[in-house]
Motif scaffolding. Sequence first.
Motif, PDB file in Angstrom:
ATOM      1  N   LEU A  37     -11.063  -7.113  -2.388  1.00  0.00           N
ATOM      2  CA  LEU A  37      -9.657  -7.224  -2.003  1.00  0.00           C
ATOM      3  C   LEU A  37      -8.762  -6.914  -3.196  1.00  0.00           C
ATOM      4  O   LEU A  37      -9.030  -7.376  -4.304  1.00  0.00           O
ATOM      5  CB  LEU A  37      -9.357  -8.652  -1.530  1.00  0.00           C
ATOM      6  CG  LEU A  37     -10.180  -9.125  -0.339  1.00  0.00           C
ATOM      7  CD1 LEU A  37      -9.920 -10.601  -0.060  1.00  0.00           C
ATOM      8  CD2 LEU A  37      -9.851  -8.296   0.896  1.00  0.00           C
ATOM      9  N   GLU A  64     -16.625  -3.816   1.252  1.00  0.00           N
ATOM     10  CA  GLU A  64     -15.636  -3.780   2.339  1.00  0.00           C
ATOM     11  C   GLU A  64     -14.269  -3.923   1.698  1.00  0.00           C
ATOM     12  O   GLU A  64     -13.843  -5.010   1.322  1.00  0.00           O
ATOM     13  CB  GLU A  64     -15.910  -4.909   3.330  1.00  0.00           C
ATOM     14  CG  GLU A  64     -17.189  -4.666   4.083  1.00  0.00           C
ATOM     15  CD  GLU A  64     -17.536  -5.800   5.038  1.00  0.00           C
ATOM     16  OE1 GLU A  64     -16.750  -6.768   5.152  1.00  0.00           O
ATOM     17  OE2 GLU A  64     -18.594  -5.709   5.653  1.00  0.00           O
ATOM     18  N   SER A  66     -10.279  -3.881   1.236  1.00  0.00           N
ATOM     19  CA  SER A  66      -8.999  -4.057   1.948  1.00  0.00           C
ATOM     20  C   SER A  66      -7.925  -4.417   0.944  1.00  0.00           C
ATOM     21  O   SER A  66      -8.197  -5.022  -0.084  1.00  0.00           O
ATOM     22  CB  SER A  66      -9.032  -5.224   2.940  1.00  0.00           C
ATOM     23  OG  SER A  66     -10.126  -5.145   3.783  1.00  0.00           O
ATOM     24  N   GLN A  70      -3.774  -6.590   4.383  1.00  0.00           N
ATOM     25  CA  GLN A  70      -4.418  -6.133   5.634  1.00  0.00           C
ATOM     26  C   GLN A  70      -5.261  -7.279   6.186  1.00  0.00           C
ATOM     27  O   GLN A  70      -6.490  -7.170   6.295  1.00  0.00           O
ATOM     28  CB  GLN A  70      -5.304  -4.919   5.353  1.00  0.00           C
ATOM     29  CG  GLN A  70      -4.519  -3.709   4.865  1.00  0.00           C
ATOM     30  CD  GLN A  70      -5.420  -2.576   4.429  1.00  0.00           C
ATOM     31  OE1 GLN A  70      -6.298  -2.748   3.575  1.00  0.00           O
ATOM     32  NE2 GLN A  70      -5.218  -1.407   5.003  1.00  0.00           N
ATOM     33  N   LYS A  73      -8.267  -7.140   8.464  1.00  0.00           N
ATOM     34  CA  LYS A  73      -9.532  -6.508   8.062  1.00  0.00           C
ATOM     35  C   LYS A  73     -10.511  -7.463   7.382  1.00  0.00           C
ATOM     36  O   LYS A  73     -11.651  -7.100   7.117  1.00  0.00           O
ATOM     37  CB  LYS A  73      -9.235  -5.333   7.121  1.00  0.00           C
ATOM     38  CG  LYS A  73      -8.691  -4.123   7.851  1.00  0.00           C
ATOM     39  CD  LYS A  73      -8.398  -2.974   6.918  1.00  0.00           C
ATOM     40  CE  LYS A  73      -9.626  -2.327   6.294  1.00  0.00           C
ATOM     41  NZ  LYS A  73      -9.256  -1.293   5.329  1.00  0.00           N
ATOM     42  N   TYR A  74     -10.051  -8.644   6.994  1.00  0.00           N
ATOM     43  CA  TYR A  74     -10.978  -9.588   6.357  1.00  0.00           C
ATOM     44  C   TYR A  74     -10.665 -10.997   6.829  1.00  0.00           C
ATOM     45  O   TYR A  74      -9.566 -11.255   7.332  1.00  0.00           O
ATOM     46  CB  TYR A  74     -10.884  -9.493   4.822  1.00  0.00           C
ATOM     47  CG  TYR A  74      -9.544  -9.870   4.252  1.00  0.00           C
ATOM     48  CD1 TYR A  74      -9.281 -11.171   3.808  1.00  0.00           C
ATOM     49  CD2 TYR A  74      -8.507  -8.948   4.164  1.00  0.00           C
ATOM     50  CE1 TYR A  74      -8.039 -11.529   3.296  1.00  0.00           C
ATOM     51  CE2 TYR A  74      -7.260  -9.298   3.657  1.00  0.00           C
ATOM     52  CZ  TYR A  74      -7.032 -10.591   3.231  1.00  0.00           C
ATOM     53  OH  TYR A  74      -5.811 -10.959   2.746  1.00  0.00           O
ATOM     54  N   GLY A 423     -10.555   4.182   2.535  1.00  0.00           N
ATOM     55  CA  GLY A 423      -9.158   3.788   2.756  1.00  0.00           C
ATOM     56  C   GLY A 423      -8.176   4.910   2.471  1.00  0.00           C
ATOM     57  O   GLY A 423      -7.028   4.650   2.098  1.00  0.00           O
TER      58      GLY A 423
END
Length: 773
Positions: A37, A64, A66, A70, A73-74, A423
């Motif tokens: 993140l 992953e 983000s 966002q 998304k998590y 992204g």
Amino acid sequence: MVAFGLVRTVLSQSVCYLSKYAVSSMPCEMKPRFVLLYGSQKGQAQSIAEGVAEVAEEHGLVAELSCLDQNEKYNLEKENAPVVFIVSTTGDGEPPDNALQFVKRIKKKTLSTDHYKHLCYALLALGDTNYANFCNCGKTIERHLQELGAKQFYATGYADDGVGLEVVVDPWLDGLWTAIKVALSKMASDRTSYLKGEEEDSPKETPDSSIPDVQLNLLSIADRQNSESVRASVETVSTSASAASATQTAVSDLRPASPAGILGLASQSRGAASGSTSALGTQTKDAGLPHVALMASLTRSLPPLCESSLNVPALPPPYLDVSLQEVDTVEQIVGPLSEEALLEVPISRAVQLTRGDSVKTALLLELDVSAYPTMTYQPGDSFDVICPNRATEVEDMLHRLGLHDQRNHRVHISLRKDTKKKGALVPPYIPQNISLMYLLTWCLEIRSVPKKAFLRALVEHAGDGVQRRRLQELCSKQGAADYNLYVRDLSLGVLELLTAFPSCSPPLSLLIEHLPKLQPRPYSAASSCLRHPGKLHFVFNVVEFPACSGRPAGKRGLCTGWLFDLINPVLVFPGGAESSGRTPLPKIHVSLRPNCSFRPPSDLSLPFIMVGPGTGVAPFIGFLQQRQKERQQNPEATFGETWLFFGCRHRDRDYLFREELEGFVSSGTLSHLQVCFSRDDREEEGALEATNSAGRRRYVQHNLLLNSQYITDILLKQNGYLYVCGDAKNMAKDVNDTLVEMIRTELQVDQLEAMKKLAGLREEKRYLQDIWG
Ligand code: FAD
């Protein structure tokens, strides 16, 4: 102080972290995942996070990625994989805009202390020790995560843009992969134990003992006081890193293409400059050869760098398709197109405040904002000026890209279908239906210093082997010192690089992928609406970049140079007559950025101290104009004492607002005016205190020290305020150190206690900074 969006920081320099070295060979039927993140104001944290995501697979992991905003998304509430945060800090220690909501969420008092008990995290905080509250956003997130029960699996990195982010970021990233893997296996075994019902019996880990650490040169707030030693140690780090790199085994296939081609005489000086990648001059002493002074430069390196194997970043994956379409009618857009609340206002007056022989040229501009009743500003506010890229540079860029004939074509940008960039987005700040000319004039910061990832991408478009090699060096780990010396510290832009590397012909898409958004430049209001209704004043120095290696001729700052050219026909010189009014007044686009904390005390009876050398005096002129009006309007009220500490080089050349300041003193609006002249004072006999008698230059902090008793009294006993405005790099730090020293002496406490006291004043918003540079 204002947001770093304004930056105050602005993490202008470049580091690229896309590479990274170790390649793990974890069998990958199902690669373990981790959550990544970022919170980023100017793209630096985002670019580091994207780099991590891109190389995760090489380490047998799936990232992953983000942005913190966002949140769809998590889900940290249910997350059972390691979480890595990469966050920058902006303004006066605030979170970047896209991390604000997240920080608010984790600060909620209603959350229980085991809310994130299940969470394992690592955090990389980016900041700049030139500014207050170093890495504050990272520290805030960390504190709250821990208060909510989250466990750290890897020591936090605090990277300092003031000395080069890479000093901390590179080793932090190097250690991250092992740390994630250790965390993953630990989390898996914890889960197994839990399933076996062992949880209650297991001793709780003490986080500190189990956290992998790396030697990060972690820079903390305490280091601010030792900025010089920090800088010194960083220099040592980079030198020894370079020395180490010379003996490093090659991990990439980038062997020197032809160092001799670059140097001509490389072999003669082998060993002469060992340990330094950037020796500025080396005398060769080989028998039979003339002594030749070799100079490294932007385009030329010396041994050992030119002979070294290089670790270069991974090639950033291209992600944009860009085409140019001929259109029948070309809409000629002459100003900025923006969704922001831009106002077009005329410049009603322009005055040069400094004499012609002053080192710096300071100008005062008056804007006529009377057509916009909404443009009511308070002293302490600043506003953005939207400036275009320089027309000659846009032209040069068009020629250099071979696109001059297509300058009026419409630019069409879309995402590459096959891109590997995580992204990837079409830059949201580029409007639809614009011409190529408009794109280069109003959308991209074509002057920005190319990051290492950009240099890496340019390598692919350089035809000449020698130039390719030098570009590789400049983006490599081994060439970090050269990059800083010849690119970053000189603020070289991409156009200057393309001129220095003529065989390099990048496509337009590469520029759009790598150049950041053209940023507006903020300026502090130097007037009060009460004194000048319908008018807004500001003051600035025309920034000058001298000629250097890679820049054959000097140039002016983008915005200050543009404003200077714009107002030249209507400029009034010191002592000169006002403009005849016949010349049409130029207009500029501005938008207001209120600053809710950098305001004079609302309680008029409280004393306050202003420290603003040079153009840093700007907001205080507004403060004092307002105070003058308030005194006239409330003759019965009690007004607290006011102090102003101003400084400049010479009394008769660059003493800005001299008459106005002396007028404030005569009227009693300003109780104490303390001025120092750094280049006059040391020559003036008897003007110096003992501390300066050795000929040291005298700055505002010296005058603060001379008035220590009054200042500490105002701050510590009278509930007063202290404001600092101006240069972030030296002045604000020196003033801060002086204040610590004064508090230490006054309270008879040690340095740490004094720093805490000052931090307390900052928290109470009674010690406020509005600094830039
Ligand atoms: P650019 O082309 O952007 O080049 C700037 C670069 O030049 C910087 O990276 C820096 O390394 C270097 N540089 C060299 N000298 C200077 C210098 N004196 N200032 C900044 N950068 C320098 N500036 C004012 O003069 N008056 C103000 O009242 C003022 N208020 C500000 C308020 C805020 C909230 C902020 C964030 C900044 C403020 N600034 C002010 C700075 C201003 O926004 C611009 O950065 C500055 O005018 C240079 O812009 P430029 O486009 O000409 O330079």
